[in-house]
Enzyme design. Structure first.
Site, PDB file in Angstrom:
ATOM      1  NE  ARG A   1      -1.124   0.040   4.842  1.00 46.62           N
ATOM      2  CZ  ARG A   1      -0.211   0.648   5.590  1.00 46.62           C
ATOM      3  NH1 ARG A   1       0.364   1.758   5.173  1.00 46.62           N
ATOM      4  NH2 ARG A   1       0.124   0.148   6.754  1.00 46.62           N
TER       5      ARG A   1
ATOM      6  CG  HIS B   1      -3.949   1.305   8.523  1.00 44.89           C
ATOM      7  ND1 HIS B   1      -4.156   0.034   8.027  1.00 44.89           N
ATOM      8  CD2 HIS B   1      -4.952   1.530   9.412  1.00 44.89           C
ATOM      9  CE1 HIS B   1      -5.248  -0.475   8.594  1.00 44.89           C
ATOM     10  NE2 HIS B   1      -5.746   0.408   9.432  1.00 44.89           N
TER      11      HIS B   1
ATOM     12  CE1 TYR C   1       3.682   1.512   8.318  1.00 38.94           C
ATOM     13  CE2 TYR C   1       2.870   3.015  10.004  1.00 38.94           C
ATOM     14  CZ  TYR C   1       2.708   2.374   8.795  1.00 38.94           C
ATOM     15  OH  TYR C   1       1.572   2.595   8.063  1.00 38.94           O
TER      16      TYR C   1
HETATM   17  C1  LIG Z   1      -9.964  -8.289  15.357  1.00 37.98           C
HETATM   18  C2  LIG Z   1      -9.341  -6.964  15.039  1.00 37.98           C
HETATM   19  N1  LIG Z   1      -8.229  -6.571  15.701  1.00 37.98           N
HETATM   20  C3  LIG Z   1      -7.678  -5.363  15.453  1.00 37.98           C
HETATM   21  C4  LIG Z   1      -8.230  -4.511  14.533  1.00 37.98           C
HETATM   22  C5  LIG Z   1      -7.645  -3.108  14.291  1.00 37.98           C
HETATM   23  N2  LIG Z   1      -7.018  -3.082  12.958  1.00 37.98           N
HETATM   24  C6  LIG Z   1      -7.668  -2.579  11.898  1.00 37.98           C
HETATM   25  S1  LIG Z   1      -6.825  -2.768  10.492  1.00 37.98           S
HETATM   26  C7  LIG Z   1      -5.548  -3.501  11.267  1.00 37.98           C
HETATM   27  C8  LIG Z   1      -4.382  -4.000  10.453  1.00 37.98           C
HETATM   28  C9  LIG Z   1      -4.784  -5.052   9.473  1.00 37.98           C
HETATM   29  O1  LIG Z   1      -3.736  -5.392   8.647  1.00 37.98           O
HETATM   30  P1  LIG Z   1      -3.897  -6.357   7.415  1.00 37.98           P
HETATM   31  O2  LIG Z   1      -4.736  -7.533   7.770  1.00 37.98           O
HETATM   32  O3  LIG Z   1      -2.533  -6.662   6.901  1.00 37.98           O
HETATM   33  O4  LIG Z   1      -4.733  -5.533   6.335  1.00 37.98           O
HETATM   34  P2  LIG Z   1      -4.443  -4.095   5.688  1.00 37.98           P
HETATM   35  O5  LIG Z   1      -5.023  -3.059   6.604  1.00 37.98           O
HETATM   36  O6  LIG Z   1      -2.972  -3.964   5.513  1.00 37.98           O
HETATM   37  O7  LIG Z   1      -5.177  -4.111   4.407  1.00 37.98           O
HETATM   38  C10 LIG Z   1      -5.770  -3.566  12.628  1.00 37.98           C
HETATM   39  C11 LIG Z   1      -4.836  -4.135  13.611  1.00 37.98           C
HETATM   40  C12 LIG Z   1      -9.388  -4.970  13.868  1.00 37.98           C
HETATM   41  N3  LIG Z   1      -9.988  -4.225  12.933  1.00 37.98           N
HETATM   42  N4  LIG Z   1      -9.901  -6.191  14.128  1.00 37.98           N
END
Ligand SMILES: Cc1ncc(C[n+]2csc(CCOP(=O)(O)OP(=O)(O)O)c2C)c(N)n1
Lengths: 370, 341
Positions: free
Chosen positions: A265, A269, A278
């Protein structure tokens, strides 16, 4: 005990050693062997069109966020080959299970952009009708939607509908238990579901190294008996080829398929994140040079499929979509506070009816000047 | 069918599942050991044999997966009835229940319904070792979007489960384990009152005991014992915690002027506290004494040899009656009838 439990090697399930790619970073044909035929040129041109429109949509949504029109926006910039490729690999009747990041995929599916952004604007949790578009609500609790996708895929199999389900999941979410339960259920019940892992290398700030010690996320399918593959997620040709094979595998009764797409990406975020805390600019810069749209464009230009007129028409279409989005998002949504009580149950409980009456009297009191 | 020896609650639940599977091919039963074994409490006994592997089947051992899979299957037009093997083993599914099962209708503004029943054997009194005896109703009742149902009689077990399966909303169906073997002469299919109606299990004039699930028989036993001490207790069985029947509870307490809420769960922050608060809000001017709660202690469920100290007992209910200030006050009926205080 069935034969598949006698041990042996997971040969047929294993992903390619390197991510499958058709194009080099510069958009020239890549060398390397894999069993996937190249998608036809017409499909590639459609993908290019949707990717350009998707990126313009994404940029517009980001701009609207800065203007306060959206509560938050997780950008898809850099991941267009995955988002568009996933939708184009499916038939219209097939189901998608998106996360919060999949706005571009949903626009590609044909959901009106303002409905796609309802969740992020904050006027409704889900702005579109999931049954109408065959798209589940965008899911925020990570990986929880993967089990739904497995269940719906099994339901489709039971009905003999021939429909396939594709579920998006991020690299971070592959560490969640539900992802593993979903792979396992899908495999045991031979559910026609494709798991598309967009490995964009970060879960907010946490890098891939902290999520897994596996050689690639694609290996997570093997232990469950799920055929798995990895693909260069910034190579739209490869994404379409591999997802096409995965969807065909699922549709023909082969069961689930896991695809790990290596991507990145380019934006933080969400608009609320500061990615400089980071990751190094140099790294982002390196991925910019692998931009999925530029690569596909170079390829289509070279092969003569994309002429100047066509490119200009696509750019104009993208501007139109952005203008419509601006207009749609600048109009205030119709809010109906009393509807807060309408869909907790099919029929409100007596307690909800009381609470609704309370809110109604509050609203009426607001309307009458003191 | 009415076996001469009577029907157990487990048999009534089994009959409800069988009749539902028979009546609607969209109904599916799945979970852990619910197939050929018939469930650890035999509630699904014979269903796979009668309806086949497609209608009643075992799944991998993963509760979040079971409930999440049910969400997808319900979106695909089925009506899943899933079993969690024991109360405490439903916790891995809690995220699916709280974030998706409960919210899907609301999130999609009514466009996606999830007619799912999650059956959970719950509560104690059977000498179960740890993690097998939790009263987890409070978690579910506190989660908007779920209906929470718990039968206390054999006829209700059948009728409420049939209604749960027919309901367009997700239902947490809590089966009091210690009542699985309770028996009654009932002709099935039985239909009792619908969701949202409490039942007056014993009419009385001096005080209302509000109970549900496993506490109902204890309340009735206490009412018998209290009669010997001159108390005429009215015993209410909520039947459904959500939707909650304020009308029946309020009418009863306004009549009796006194209320004891009985619940096996830990008292703090529990369903019993909610009931006591509702009664106090709605019956304040009819109350002759504070609303009292008799509940389990605020401790993790005790080991089997100590559980009898924890479970609300007849004696503890009788002690509560002593605190209902009857001796300090004029006769209730006199007060209401003549208004002379
Ligand atoms: C169960 C849960 N824990 C924590 C979060 C908070 N959170 C939202 S997005 C994220 C990171 C997710 O990363 P990834 O799965 O790699 O997807 P990306 O955002 O990079 O598309 C976190 C920790 C959440 N939404 N759901």
């Amino acid at each position: 005990m069935t034969d598949r439990h006698q041990g042996g090697r997971p040969g047929p399930l294993l992903p390619s050693e390197r991510p499958v790619r058709f194009l080099t970073d510069g958009g020239t044909p890549a060398r390397g062997r894999h069993p996937y035929p190249e998608p036809d040129q017409e499909l590639l041109l459609r993908a290019y069109r949707r990717m350009v429109v998707g990126r313009r949509f994404d940029a517009q949504a980001t701009a609207l966020t800065k203007q306060g029109r959206l509560a938050v926006y997780p950008s898809s910039r850099g991941q267009e080959a995955c988002q568009v490729g996933a939708v184009l690999a499916l038939d219209d009747g097939d189901w998608l299970f998106p996360t919060y990041r999949e706005s571009v995929a949903l626009v590609t599916r044909g959901i009106p952009p303002v409905e796609v952004l309802s969740l992020l604007r904050g006027d409704a949790h889900c702005g579109y009708d999931p049954h109408r578009h065959h798209v589940a609500p965008q899911c925020t609790p990570l990986a929880t939607q993967t089990v739904h996708a497995a269940g719906l895929a099994y339901a489709e199999r039971r009905k003999g509908s021939g429909r396939v389900v594709l579920v998006f999941v991020g690299d971070g979410a592959t560490s969640e238990g539900d992802f593993h339960e979903a792979l396992n259920f899908a495999a045991v019940f031979r559910a026609p579901v494709v798991f598309l892992v967009q490995n964009n290398r970060y879960a907010i700030s946490v890098p891939l190294e902290r999520q897994t010690a596996a050689p690639a996320l694609a290996y997570k399918g093997i232990g469950y008996g799920v055929r798995s593959e990895q693909v260069d997620g910034n190579d739209a040709v490869a994404v379409l080829a591999v997802l096409g094979a995965a969807v065909a595998h699922a549709r023909s009764g082969g069961g689930p398929f896991l695809v790990e797409a290596h991507t990145y990406r380019l934006e933080p975020h969400t608009n609320a994140d500061d990615a400089t805390r980071y990751r190094a600019d140099a790294e982002t810069e390196q991925w910019r040079r692998r931009d999925p749209i530029a690569r596909l464009k170079a390829y289509l230009r070279r092969s003569g499929r994309l002429g100047d007129d066509e490119a200009a028409a696509i750019a104009a279409e993208a501007e139109e979509v952005a203008a419509r989005l601006r207009a749609g998002m600048n109009a205030d949504p119709d809010l109906a506070p009393l509807d807060l009580f309408a869909h907790v149950y099919r029929e409100p409980t007596p307690q909800l009816a009381e609470q609704r009456a309370l809110l109604r009297s509050e609203l009426q009191a607001e309307e009458v000047p003191a | 069918m009415t076996p001469a020896a009577g029907t157990t609650m487990a048999q009534a639940l089994n009959a409800a599942l069988r009749d539902a599977l028979d009546g609607d091919e969209r109904v599916l039963v799945f979970g852990e050991d619910v197939g050929p074994l018939g469930g650890v409490f035999r509630v699904t006994d014979g269903l796979t044999a009668k309806f086949g592997e497609d209608r009643c089947f075992d799944t991998p051992l993963a509760e979040s997966g079971i409930v999440g899979f049910a969400v997808g299957m319900a979106m695909g037009g089925f009506r899943p009835v899933v079993e969690m093997q024991f109360d405490a083993f439903a916790y891995p599914a809690f995220e699916q229940i709280a974030s998706h099962v409960a919210k899907m209708r609301n999130r999609t503004r009514g466009r996606v319904e999830l007619p799912i029943v999650i059956r959970i054997p719950y509560a104690g009194g059977i000498g179960g070792v740890e993690h097998h005896c939790d009263s987890s109703e409070g978690y579910y009742a506190h989660t908007p979007g779920l209906k929470v149902v718990t039968p206390a009689t054999v006829a209700d077990a059948y009728s409420l489960l049939r209604e749960a399966i027919d309901d367009p909303d997700p239902v947490i169906f809590l089966e009091p384990k210690k009542l699985y073997w309770s028996k009654a002469q009932v002709a099935l299919p039985a239909r009792t009152e619908p969701f949202g109606r409490a039942a007056i299990r014993r009419p009385g004039a001096d005080a209302t005991v509000v109970a549900y699930g496993p506490a109902v028989p204890v309340a009735l036993e206490a009412a018998e014992a209290a009669a010997e001490e001159g108390w005429d207790l009215e015993v209410l069985d909520l039947r459904t915690i959500v939707p909650f029947d304020d009308d029946t509870v309020v009418a009863s307490v306004r009549r009796t002027g006194r209320c004891v809420v009985l619940s096996e769960a830990a008292g703090f922050g529990g369903v019993g506290a909610e009931i006591a608060a509702r009664v106090q809000e709605r019956c304040f001017h009819s109350l002759l004494a504070p609303v009292l709660r008799v509940t389990g202690f605020d401790i993790p469920y005790p080991p089997p040899m100590l559980e009898h100290h924890h479970l609300p007992s007849v004696d503890r209910i009788l002690d509560a009656l002593d605190r209902l200030q009857r001796d300090d006050e004029p006769d209730t009926r006199y007060l209401l009838a003549g208004g002379v205080a």
